[in-house]
Design an enzyme around this catalytic site. Structure first.
Site, PDB file in Angstrom:
ATOM      1  CG  HIS A 313      27.894   4.644   6.723  1.00 46.33           C
ATOM      2  ND1 HIS A 313      28.979   4.663   7.563  1.00 46.33           N
ATOM      3  CD2 HIS A 313      27.026   3.768   7.253  1.00 46.33           C
ATOM      4  CE1 HIS A 313      28.765   3.819   8.557  1.00 46.33           C
ATOM      5  NE2 HIS A 313      27.593   3.261   8.400  1.00 46.33           N
ATOM      6  CE  LYS A 493      41.976   8.694   2.142  1.00 48.31           C
ATOM      7  NZ  LYS A 493      41.081   8.938   3.240  1.00 48.31           N
ATOM      8  NE  ARG A 494      37.653   0.162  -2.709  1.00 50.15           N
ATOM      9  CZ  ARG A 494      36.605  -0.506  -3.140  1.00 50.15           C
ATOM     10  NH1 ARG A 494      35.789  -1.070  -2.277  1.00 50.15           N
ATOM     11  NH2 ARG A 494      36.343  -0.613  -4.426  1.00 50.15           N
ATOM     12  CE  LYS A 499      37.144   6.954   0.116  1.00 48.64           C
ATOM     13  NZ  LYS A 499      37.269   7.227   1.566  1.00 48.64           N
ATOM     14  CB  THR A 600      37.734   5.322  10.257  1.00 52.06           C
ATOM     15  OG1 THR A 600      37.715   4.467   9.112  1.00 52.06           O
ATOM     16  CG2 THR A 600      36.323   5.531  10.768  1.00 52.06           C
ATOM     17  CE  LYS A 604      41.260   2.508  10.217  1.00 53.34           C
ATOM     18  NZ  LYS A 604      41.077   1.860   8.895  1.00 53.34           N
TER      19      LYS A 604
END
Ligand SMILES: *Cc1c(COP(=O)(O)O)cnc(C)c1O
Length: 758
Positions: A313, A493-494, A499, A600, A604
């Protein structure tokens, strides 16, 4: 039929008629009806069974999803409406199980839904953390962690009575098994199997989420990912891992026996998907247990290798687990000779040091064990799998090219569209009929409506309704006042440096300064963040603190607050995702290219009509390929360029700031006097120092291009029909990202469950 059952249950359990029943009573009655309905269904079966083993299953609340799968959703909604309730309100009574951290755990949950939908025999296997990950509270503009209990007498957990001993070096404990039934939308059911520690004790939790990490006989299933910043914490994670895999291995072999097969037939009747490296010790544990049944080591290793497949991952170094052999000696000494033998065996054929399971420092490399002793390894998006082959796992790709395969992630449309955005699902059905509910690819039939002005206008109207709904919920839950006519720009998101939430926050700084100088955006902008930071991840917490200080600063400024609003949505979880996603217009997918394996969240948001603002990273690449460049806003350096910068050590944030006063002005704002006075200077100085001297995930590299792209997108937003066409195209092209497609591919190329039935 549901009507009668519900009325009867309310009467039997609470002695009330529906008109007198409280939401709580409706919830409890629906829970027991859904459980009874599910139990009546046959378990999906076949000659071969899948075990999807994962440290995380971020399943979210289950009531409406399960009712949908059972075909009872509509009836429940209508019946409740007659008494002034909605299913969403009734579902508020359910406590959300926080058995996961982020995307990886949510993927596992989407997969369970799709495996059941396709009628495949496959169970999830994980741990029953009583307090979940943690609950995020915000105090003094900082994240605080609290326990997040979710187990009550009325949960979905069903005791199975099964118990397995787990022997550690220091003591023996007992794993007890609970099931959460997973109904499929086409009949049949599977289960999520969760092991709990029989002697777990919540009373050892002190303030916040701290507890005695050495007390393994009482703490193993309290929290997911306890703080591993010290040795005791790291050891505890290893104890948890061994607890999970030892119980899982015993369960698998017991079921094999019960179905009448010999241990040596493992590979013909079971397939194990190892989700990331946390369950990797399952491989030596299975081999050890087969040894106890009299299977010699080499034969056991061969049959286990034909049964196990591994999903990678991430390429982040910190997530590629390596455990000191000494730690394994402490936790599970019985595994050490097995791991040493596996290392020797692999080294006979492949002696190169970079593929050794045990390295020179005595560290056991989990992913290496998975690849040598598994028959498949998959990445989770096309770009990610290519990076694995060409870089991260290159020596393994050279040895075992046939083991590598890509399986681009997906999401279940049942939760993220059919349950999560009913108005949009209705709007789609009015135009293309109901086929898309079963077959996500049918969404492409929406494309011709790009030219239909009425459809475009009503799509905009729907989005406005969803924004209004989000505004109501955030007002109620945390007192935030949102203007539904502002642009809703969301990054949920985390919190992680790669990110780049900080880059988004620095855009907000840029916009704030522009507004102060009289250059206003075309219309007000609301930037929503939702993110938990790992409790020991200081820099991530510093970013949250910066965002919260910035939010307060803008809010206090009468010249700016009508044009810019920054909101941190507290305690991001599946429920909050369900609030945010339908209301999103700009979906922030801005990771440093090469670092986000798939994502993901991006799928969404797209499915719900948001336009992606993103880098060519993870599955964004495939999204761009489907919607076309005119329906996505791309920016930033390519993954090839980023990987080159890393390789050459050529990225220098200091130099960027020296040479570019525009960048320096934005970075310096972190130390802006009024901002410092609102927050904790230590935290903000630390953040500034890191950004200006290290900036490991290259926030400054893409900041200017990001500003250009976002400004451009905000301008495009003003052409409302053009925006609606972009939105519609995203919805229409989302079908590929259904996890039903992903699971079909796993089955076709890895599991072969359907094939075994033929
Ligand atoms: C989908 C989802 C994620 C994953 O989001 P990414 O943007 O892919 O990192 C994390 N948490 C929750 C609650 C989700 O629903």
């Amino acid at each position: 039929m549901l009507k009668t059952a519900l009325t009867q249950t309310l009467w039997d359990r609470f002695h009330v008629k529906p008109e007198q029943a409280s939401r709580r009573q409706f919830y409890l009655a629906l829970l027991s009806i859904a459980q009874a309905e599910t139990a009546r269904r046959p378990r999906n079966a076949g000659p071969k069974k899948l075990y999807y083993v994962s440290a995380e299953f971020l399943i979210g609340k289950l009531l409406s999803n399960n009712l949908l799968s059972l075909g009872l959703y509509e009836e429940a909604e209508q019946f409740l409406a007659g008494f002034g309730h909605t299913l969403a309100e009734v579902e508020e009574e359910e406590d959300e199980p926080s058995l996961g951290n982020g995307g990886l755990g949510r993927l596992a949950a989407c997969f369970l839904d799709s495996i059941a939908a396709l009628g495949l025999p496959g169970d999830g296997v994980g741990l029953n953390y009583h307090e979940g990950l943690f609950r995020q509270a915000i105090r003094q503009r900082k994240q605080c962690e609290e326990p997040d209990p979710w187990i009550s007498p009325a949960s979905w957990l069903l005791p199975t009575g099964k118990r397995f001993p787990v022997a550690f070096g220091s003591c023996e404990v007992t794993a007890v098994l609970y099931d959460i039934a997973v109904p499929g939308c086409n009949g049949g059911r599977n289960a999520l199997r969760l092991f709990d520690l029989e002697t777990v004790n919540e009373d050892i939790i002190e303030d916040g989420i701290s507890f005695d990490k050495t007390d393994v006989a009482h703490n193993l299933t309290l929290f997911l990912y306890p703080d591993d910043s010290d040795e005791e914490g790291r050891l505890l994670r290893l104890y948890q891992q061994y607890f999970l895999v030892s119980a899982t291995a015993q369960l698998i072999l017991e079921e094999l026996r019960e179905r009448g097969f010999a241990p040596e037939e493992l590979d013909r009747h079971a397939v194990v998907q190892i989700n990331d490296t946390h369950p990797s010790l399952l491989i030596p544990e299975l081999i050890r247990l087969l040894g106890e049944e009299g299977v010699p080591l080499e034969r056991a290793a061969a049959v286990v290798s034909r049964s196990c497949a591994y999903t990678n991952h991430t390429i982040l170094a910190e997530a590629l687990e390596k455990w000191p052999l000494e730690s394994i000696e402490t936790v599970a000494p019985q595994l050490v000779p097995v791991i040493e033998a596996l290392d020797r065996l692999a080294a006979q054929a492949h002696p190169a040091p970079e593929v050794r399971i045990i390295d020179e420092d005595g560290l056991v490399h989990m992913a290496r064990m998975d690849i040598h002793y598994g028959f498949r390894v998959n990445g989770v998006a096309a770009l990610h799998t290519e990076i694995l082959k060409k870089k991260e796992l290159r020596p393994f790709y050279e040895i075992y090219p046939e083991k590598f395969t890509n399986k681009t992630n997906g999401i279940t449309f049942r939760r993220w569209l059919l349950c999560g955005n009913r108005p949009l699902a209705g709007w789609i059905e009015e135009r293309i009929g109901p086929d898309f509910r079963k077959d996500a690819d049918a969404l492409e039939r929406l494309l011709p409506f790009r030219g239909d002005e009425d459809s475009l206008l009503s799509l905009l109207e729907l989005k406005r309704g969803a924004k209004r709904r989000l505004a109501e919920r955030l007002l109620e839950s945390q007192g935030a006042k949102l203007d539904p006519d502002a642009v809703f720009d969301i990054q949920a998101k985390r919190l992680h440096e790669y990110k780049r939430q900080l880059m988004n926050a620095l855009y907000a700084v840029y916009l704030y300064l522009e507004i102060k100088e009289g250059r206003r955006p075309p219309r007000p902008v609301t930037v929503l963040f939702a993110a938990k930071a790992a409790p020991a991840y200081t820099l991530a917490k510093d970013v949250i603190h910066f965002i919260l200080c910035l939010s307060a600063l803008v809010e206090r400024d009468p010249a700016a607050r009508n044009w810019l609003k920054i909101v941190m949505v507290e305690n991001y979880n599946v429920t909050k995702a369900g609030w945010l996603i339908p209301a999103c217009e700009i979906s922030e997918q801005i990771s440093l290219a090469s670092q986000e394996a798939s994502g993901t969240g991006n799928m969404k948001f797209m499915l719900n009509g948001a336009v992606t603002l993103g880098t060519l990273d993870g599955a964004n690449v495939e999204i761009a390929g489907r919607v076309g460049r005119e329906n996505i806003a791309l920016f930033g350096k390519s993954s090839a360029e980023v990987l080159r910068l890393y390789e050459q050590g050529a990225y220098d944030p200091d130099a960027l700031l020296r040479e570019d006063p525009d960048l320096a002005r934005l970075a310096d704002f972190i130390l802006h006097g009024p901002l410092l006075r609102l927050g904790d200077p230590d935290s903000l100085f630390r953040l500034y120092r890191d950004l200006s001297h290290k900036d490991w995930f290259m926030t400054l590299l893409d900041l200017k291009d990001y500003i250009r792209a976002k400004d451009g997108l905000l301008r495009r937003y003003e052409d409302r029909l053009r925006w609606a066409r972009m939105s519609l195209t995203n919805i229409a092209m989302a079908g590929y990202f259904s996890s039903d497609r992903t699971i079909r591919e796993y089955d076709r190329d890895i599991w072969h469950l359907e094939e075994a039935r033929r």
